[in-house]
Design a protein around this motif. Structure first.
Motif, PDB file in Angstrom:
ATOM      1  N   ARG A 186      10.777  -4.681  -4.664  1.00 20.05           N
ATOM      2  CA  ARG A 186      12.104  -4.086  -4.424  1.00 20.05           C
ATOM      3  C   ARG A 186      13.184  -5.180  -4.369  1.00 20.05           C
ATOM      4  O   ARG A 186      14.255  -5.022  -4.952  1.00 20.05           O
ATOM      5  N   GLU A 187      12.895  -6.285  -3.690  1.00 19.83           N
ATOM      6  CA  GLU A 187      13.875  -7.376  -3.564  1.00 19.83           C
ATOM      7  C   GLU A 187      14.235  -7.979  -4.913  1.00 19.83           C
ATOM      8  O   GLU A 187      15.314  -8.535  -5.082  1.00 19.83           O
ATOM      9  N   ARG A 188      13.352  -7.859  -5.890  1.00 14.21           N
ATOM     10  CA  ARG A 188      13.635  -8.384  -7.221  1.00 14.21           C
ATOM     11  C   ARG A 188      14.292  -7.353  -8.115  1.00 14.21           C
ATOM     12  O   ARG A 188      14.457  -7.568  -9.311  1.00 14.21           O
ATOM     13  N   GLY A 189      14.705  -6.217  -7.544  1.00 12.89           N
ATOM     14  CA  GLY A 189      15.543  -5.270  -8.265  1.00 12.89           C
ATOM     15  C   GLY A 189      14.830  -4.139  -8.985  1.00 12.89           C
ATOM     16  O   GLY A 189      15.483  -3.347  -9.675  1.00 12.89           O
ATOM     17  N   PHE A 190      13.517  -4.027  -8.849  1.00 12.85           N
ATOM     18  CA  PHE A 190      12.805  -2.936  -9.509  1.00 12.85           C
ATOM     19  C   PHE A 190      12.984  -1.649  -8.711  1.00 12.85           C
ATOM     20  O   PHE A 190      13.087  -1.676  -7.485  1.00 12.85           O
ATOM     21  N   THR A 191      13.020  -0.523  -9.420  1.00 11.46           N
ATOM     22  CA  THR A 191      13.165   0.769  -8.755  1.00 11.46           C
ATOM     23  C   THR A 191      11.863   1.575  -8.776  1.00 11.46           C
ATOM     24  O   THR A 191      11.767   2.605  -8.110  1.00 11.46           O
ATOM     25  N   PHE A 192      10.885   1.111  -9.539  1.00 11.07           N
ATOM     26  CA  PHE A 192       9.563   1.724  -9.569  1.00 11.07           C
ATOM     27  C   PHE A 192       8.519   0.620  -9.468  1.00 11.07           C
ATOM     28  O   PHE A 192       8.751  -0.506  -9.906  1.00 11.07           O
ATOM     29  N   ALA A 193       7.384   0.948  -8.911  1.00  7.35           N
ATOM     30  CA  ALA A 193       6.257   0.016  -8.858  1.00  7.35           C
ATOM     31  C   ALA A 193       5.052   0.675  -9.508  1.00  7.35           C
ATOM     32  O   ALA A 193       4.958   1.906  -9.563  1.00  7.35           O
ATOM     33  N   GLN A 194       4.154  -0.150 -10.018  1.00 12.43           N
ATOM     34  CA  GLN A 194       2.912   0.341 -10.599  1.00 12.43           C
ATOM     35  C   GLN A 194       1.731  -0.361  -9.952  1.00 12.43           C
ATOM     36  O   GLN A 194       1.868  -1.480  -9.432  1.00 12.43           O
ATOM     37  N   ALA A 195       0.599   0.298  -9.999  1.00  7.49           N
ATOM     38  CA  ALA A 195      -0.660  -0.266  -9.503  1.00  7.49           C
ATOM     39  C   ALA A 195      -1.777   0.403 -10.280  1.00  7.49           C
ATOM     40  O   ALA A 195      -1.566   1.441 -10.919  1.00  7.49           O
ATOM     41  N   GLY A 196      -2.947  -0.170 -10.233  1.00  6.40           N
ATOM     42  CA  GLY A 196      -4.050   0.428 -10.965  1.00  6.40           C
ATOM     43  C   GLY A 196      -5.386   0.159 -10.318  1.00  6.40           C
ATOM     44  O   GLY A 196      -5.522  -0.693  -9.435  1.00  6.40           O
ATOM     45  N   CYS A 197      -6.368   0.931 -10.758  1.00  2.42           N
ATOM     46  CA  CYS A 197      -7.756   0.722 -10.353  1.00  2.42           C
ATOM     47  C   CYS A 197      -8.648   1.435 -11.362  1.00  2.42           C
ATOM     48  O   CYS A 197      -8.167   2.228 -12.167  1.00  2.42           O
ATOM     49  N   GLU A 198      -9.918   1.153 -11.314  1.00  5.89           N
ATOM     50  CA  GLU A 198     -10.863   1.846 -12.176  1.00  5.89           C
ATOM     51  C   GLU A 198     -11.165   3.211 -11.573  1.00  5.89           C
ATOM     52  O   GLU A 198     -11.087   3.404 -10.361  1.00  5.89           O
ATOM     53  N   ASP A 199     -11.546   4.156 -12.431  1.00  2.00           N
ATOM     54  CA  ASP A 199     -11.793   5.523 -11.954  1.00  2.00           C
ATOM     55  C   ASP A 199     -12.949   5.613 -10.959  1.00  2.00           C
ATOM     56  O   ASP A 199     -12.979   6.499 -10.123  1.00  2.00           O
ATOM     57  N   PHE A 200     -13.883   4.675 -11.008  1.00  2.00           N
ATOM     58  CA  PHE A 200     -15.012   4.716 -10.075  1.00  2.00           C
ATOM     59  C   PHE A 200     -14.676   4.139  -8.694  1.00  2.00           C
ATOM     60  O   PHE A 200     -15.447   4.280  -7.756  1.00  2.00           O
ATOM     61  N   ASN A 201     -13.530   3.507  -8.565  1.00  2.01           N
ATOM     62  CA  ASN A 201     -13.149   2.877  -7.295  1.00  2.01           C
ATOM     63  C   ASN A 201     -12.432   3.910  -6.413  1.00  2.01           C
ATOM     64  O   ASN A 201     -11.214   3.880  -6.253  1.00  2.01           O
ATOM     65  N   GLN A 202     -13.206   4.826  -5.868  1.00  2.00           N
ATOM     66  CA  GLN A 202     -12.639   5.904  -5.063  1.00  2.00           C
ATOM     67  C   GLN A 202     -11.848   5.411  -3.848  1.00  2.00           C
ATOM     68  O   GLN A 202     -10.784   5.959  -3.555  1.00  2.00           O
ATOM     69  N   PRO A 203     -12.310   4.392  -3.111  1.00  2.00           N
ATOM     70  CA  PRO A 203     -11.491   3.931  -1.986  1.00  2.00           C
ATOM     71  C   PRO A 203     -10.090   3.476  -2.418  1.00  2.00           C
ATOM     72  O   PRO A 203      -9.106   3.790  -1.758  1.00  2.00           O
ATOM     73  N   ALA A 204      -9.996   2.765  -3.543  1.00  4.35           N
ATOM     74  CA  ALA A 204      -8.682   2.301  -4.022  1.00  4.35           C
ATOM     75  C   ALA A 204      -7.829   3.487  -4.446  1.00  4.35           C
ATOM     76  O   ALA A 204      -6.639   3.562  -4.119  1.00  4.35           O
TER      77      ALA A 204
END
Length: 163
Positions: A110-128
């Motif tokens: 946010r401090e660097r001016g982005f208005t959206f964030a993204q993240a990812g994980c593998e489909d088998f990583n249920q906790p993530a």
């Protein structure tokens, strides 16, 4: 008479070059646990020597470590508007550590001016996946990802607004 012993408190701080070995050790253990059932058997006892250090990168570059006292108990990093990594060992989960790392990563994005964030994980990583969904992230894409030995999974991409 009893003496009160102060318990260490959770601290999220910028990573340093001196954190690298502790972060690599932390991520190596979690990596084995997370991927053991999904990668070829010969690759799970120990990840390739270069894989974890390459994955961790330089903790001093947009990386944060979570500590209790002198002990590193979590790690996270970002690139551009993407939360690249959040690693917390299973026995330390559900204590707010991952949330604190994620909050720090989001603050940086946010401090660097982005208005959206993204993240990812593998489909088998249920906790993530459950962690991201509980934090208000929405699945926006999925793409096949080869794992070797004829195995594959789907890489999931999540997004959330920062407003």
């Amino acid at each position: 008479m009893s003496n009160v012993i102060a318990m260490p408190r959770l601290v999220i701080r910028p990573g340093t070059e001196t954190d690298r070995d502790a972060v690599v050790a932390l991520v190596s253990g979690i990596w084995r646990e997370t991927y053991a059932l999904h990668l070829p058997p010969e690759s799970t006892p120990a990840p390739e020597a270069a894989h974890i250090p390459d994955l961790v990168g330089d903790p001093a570059e947009r990386g944060w470590v979570a500590t209790l006292g002198d002990r590193v108990i979590g790690y996270g990093s970002v690139t551009a508007n993407c939360v690249d990594q959040i690693w917390v060992p299973a026995p330390m989960r559900r204590r707010g550590i991952g949330s604190a790392i994620l909050d720090r990563a989001i603050k940086d994005i946010r401090e660097r001016g982005f208005t959206f964030a993204q993240a990812g994980c593998e489909d088998f990583n249920q906790p993530a996946r459950q962690f991201l969904e509980a934090k208000g992230w929405h699945l926006i894409a999925s793409q096949p990802q080869p794992l070797g030995d004829g195995r594959s999974c789907n890489a999931l991409v999540f997004s959330r607004p920062l407003t």
